[in-house]
Write a protein that holds these residues in place. Sequence first.
Motif, short mmCIF file in Angstrom:
data_model
loop_
_atom_site.label_atom_id
_atom_site.label_comp_id
_atom_site.label_asym_id
_atom_site.label_seq_id
_atom_site.Cartn_x
_atom_site.Cartn_y
_atom_site.Cartn_z
N VAL A 339 0.83 -1.51 0.37
CA VAL A 339 0.27 0.30 0.17
C VAL A 339 0.75 1.22 -0.21
O VAL A 339 0.46 2.69 -1.03
CB VAL A 339 -1.12 0.09 1.48
CG1 VAL A 339 -0.60 0.58 2.38
CG2 VAL A 339 -2.07 0.55 0.71
N THR A 340 2.13 1.13 0.32
CA THR A 340 3.09 1.91 0.57
C THR A 340 3.78 2.69 -0.88
O THR A 340 3.94 3.76 -1.20
CB THR A 340 4.06 1.85 1.70
OG1 THR A 340 3.64 1.66 3.01
CG2 THR A 340 5.04 3.20 1.58
N GLN A 341 4.07 1.28 -1.29
CA GLN A 341 4.45 1.00 -2.91
C GLN A 341 3.37 1.90 -3.54
O GLN A 341 3.85 2.74 -4.66
CB GLN A 341 4.77 -0.10 -3.02
CG GLN A 341 5.97 0.30 -4.87
CD GLN A 341 5.30 -0.39 -5.19
OE1 GLN A 341 3.62 -0.83 -5.78
NE2 GLN A 341 5.44 -0.36 -6.33
N GLU A 342 2.11 1.95 -3.46
CA GLU A 342 1.37 2.10 -4.61
C GLU A 342 0.90 3.92 -4.55
O GLU A 342 0.36 4.63 -5.25
CB GLU A 342 -0.21 1.99 -4.42
CG GLU A 342 -0.10 0.46 -4.82
CD GLU A 342 -1.82 -0.38 -4.18
OE1 GLU A 342 -2.76 0.41 -3.66
OE2 GLU A 342 -1.62 -1.32 -4.89
N ALA A 343 1.56 4.18 -2.97
CA ALA A 343 0.48 5.61 -2.31
C ALA A 343 1.59 6.50 -2.60
O ALA A 343 1.74 7.94 -2.60
CB ALA A 343 0.63 5.18 -1.49
N VAL A 344 3.14 6.22 -3.25
CA VAL A 344 3.99 7.14 -3.06
C VAL A 344 4.68 7.44 -4.61
O VAL A 344 4.71 6.23 -4.91
CB VAL A 344 4.80 7.18 -2.07
CG1 VAL A 344 4.99 7.52 -0.72
CG2 VAL A 344 5.45 5.76 -2.01
N PRO A 345 5.45 8.65 -5.19
CA PRO A 345 7.12 8.06 -6.22
C PRO A 345 7.96 7.08 -5.96
O PRO A 345 7.89 6.97 -4.57
CB PRO A 345 7.06 10.16 -6.27
CG PRO A 345 5.78 10.62 -5.53
CD PRO A 345 5.17 9.45 -4.08
N ALA A 346 8.00 6.69 -7.08
CA ALA A 346 8.92 6.02 -6.79
C ALA A 346 10.36 6.15 -6.75
O ALA A 346 11.43 5.68 -5.83
CB ALA A 346 9.52 5.40 -8.60
N SER A 347 10.76 7.36 -7.08
CA SER A 347 11.90 8.32 -6.21
C SER A 347 11.88 8.71 -4.85
O SER A 347 12.72 8.75 -4.58
CB SER A 347 12.11 9.84 -6.78
OG SER A 347 11.47 10.79 -7.03
N ARG A 348 10.56 8.76 -4.08
CA ARG A 348 11.13 9.09 -3.03
C ARG A 348 10.95 7.14 -2.09
O ARG A 348 9.50 7.58 -0.97
CB ARG A 348 9.60 10.32 -2.65
CG ARG A 348 10.07 11.42 -3.04
CD ARG A 348 9.78 12.04 -2.68
NE ARG A 348 9.74 12.60 -1.29
CZ ARG A 348 9.89 13.90 -0.60
NH1 ARG A 348 8.57 14.59 -0.89
NH2 ARG A 348 10.39 14.65 -0.01
N PHE A 404 -6.05 3.21 -2.34
CA PHE A 404 -5.87 3.96 -3.19
C PHE A 404 -6.46 3.56 -4.61
O PHE A 404 -6.53 2.39 -4.98
CB PHE A 404 -4.04 4.36 -3.48
CG PHE A 404 -4.14 4.30 -2.03
CD1 PHE A 404 -4.57 5.54 -1.49
CD2 PHE A 404 -2.75 4.14 -1.18
CE1 PHE A 404 -3.71 5.71 -0.15
CE2 PHE A 404 -2.35 4.34 -0.23
CZ PHE A 404 -2.85 4.98 0.97
N SER A 405 -6.35 4.53 -5.79
CA SER A 405 -6.51 4.63 -6.99
C SER A 405 -5.87 3.44 -8.09
O SER A 405 -6.81 2.59 -8.86
CB SER A 405 -6.83 5.58 -8.07
OG SER A 405 -5.04 6.23 -8.00
N ALA A 406 -4.26 3.33 -7.79
CA ALA A 406 -4.05 2.04 -7.91
C ALA A 406 -4.61 0.72 -8.78
O ALA A 406 -4.85 0.48 -7.12
CB ALA A 406 -2.45 1.13 -7.62
N PRO A 407 -4.64 -0.29 -9.63
CA PRO A 407 -5.54 -1.19 -9.30
C PRO A 407 -4.66 -2.34 -8.97
O PRO A 407 -3.10 -2.02 -9.08
CB PRO A 407 -5.03 -1.45 -10.75
CG PRO A 407 -4.76 -0.93 -11.42
CD PRO A 407 -4.21 0.21 -10.82
N THR A 408 -5.78 -3.32 -9.20
CA THR A 408 -4.70 -4.43 -8.31
C THR A 408 -4.09 -5.31 -8.88
O THR A 408 -4.14 -4.87 -10.28
CB THR A 408 -5.21 -5.54 -7.37
OG1 THR A 408 -6.46 -6.02 -8.10
CG2 THR A 408 -6.12 -4.90 -6.07
#
Length: 442
Positions: A339-348, A404-408
């Motif tokens: 869920v963290t990986q979905e929620a933040v920009p990859a660079s951070r 979050f909006s990212a699909p599974t």
Amino acid sequence: MTSATTGPDAPVRTGFGGYRTLLSDRAALAFTVAGFVARLPVSMTGLSIVLLISLMTGSYGQAGIVTACATLVGAVAAPWWGRRIDRIGQARALVIAALICNLSLALLLITVMLRLPLPVTCLAAVGVGLGYPSAGSAVRARWSYRLQKSPLLSTAFAFEAVVDEVVFIVGPVLATFLATSVHPALGLIACVVLGLVGAIALAVQRGTEPPVADPSEQAGPRPRLSAARLVPVVLGCAALGMLFGGMEVLIVAFAEAAGVLSFAGLIMMAWSSGSLISGVITGTIVWRISPARRFRIGAVLLAASMVPLIFVQQPLAVALLLVLSGLAIAPTLIATVAVTQEAVPASRLTEALGWTSTGIAAGIAAGAAGLGQLIDHFGAPAGFWGAVGIGVLLVLSALFVRDFSAPTEATMIKDAEINETSAAPDPNATEPRPDSADPAER
């Protein structure tokens, strides 16, 4: 940098085939092994401090206070180190942090052995927290970089959760054996050696390290972390940490009261063993529910598993119940990473994972100190009631973790299949617009 066997074009393997694919990547296997060694002190340091101080002074309250000092400072420092890693690279940050942490551990050991005042020991514990290991976040960031757009990324997160559980099986047993069978100081000495060796071994592997963005080449401001998305996850992690930290002190106190102190590490291992089993299984599943929902379900099951411990006081029965309880740990932790990986920009991502580590560390501090004081005043049985109370807090905090909006992964695969089978050809069609890309590629 992605491997041919693990990149986005690699064939998707389900079940245990995903693990086989991951382990066939030698470079990834190398940084995973180094990360395992570097993470061992995470499972040993708190327990080693509790054993050292309780065996030397007889006070679990003091042990909890010192552990709380280290973990609270570590909670504050973790996001800062995550930001440093994202900006200056893993190699430099890992080595500097390891030196600070392990020199402070040596000073802490000296203060206890010389029976210096408690505030002096707490000051050394502050140094431990300042350089607390962030190898877990660093390894997960390497997986995220290496498996960009690969369906194996969720399997890699599950694999890392399994590694974490192996760490929490091996570490406590090793720390307990060294402290109770050889010398109370040897647990912390082992933490120093393993921490330095693991950090250096991970730092020298520069080929798999995520690149550091050149500030002069960045267009526009640095991507921001959304507090609305990240804060609920951090609070949920804090509640998890309270349970972990409290149980660490509680199991030692329970084992001593039952006359089986030398088996405290084995009892703790039972909890981690259940988590390891469920972690392996979790990595073989293509999930059709979101990480946030998985976190909420796991929190409820983990909290419910604390209740039977109130009514059982036999060491073997407690160990068996902890195996069942542990089945809920790994899926819950894996969900927090996803869920963290979905929620933040990859660079951070490393910084964001540092914030979740902050939540867990702060919770560990609060749980260890709180249950330590409860046990000192009312005995080990009262500690189990405290664990139930922490479970209630875990469930309440989990309710605030949202989707979050990212699909599974399952939704992405399903959408791709629908697009392939249901799209009717248009003889007047022109080149596709950029915003009409396949959902699986977004």
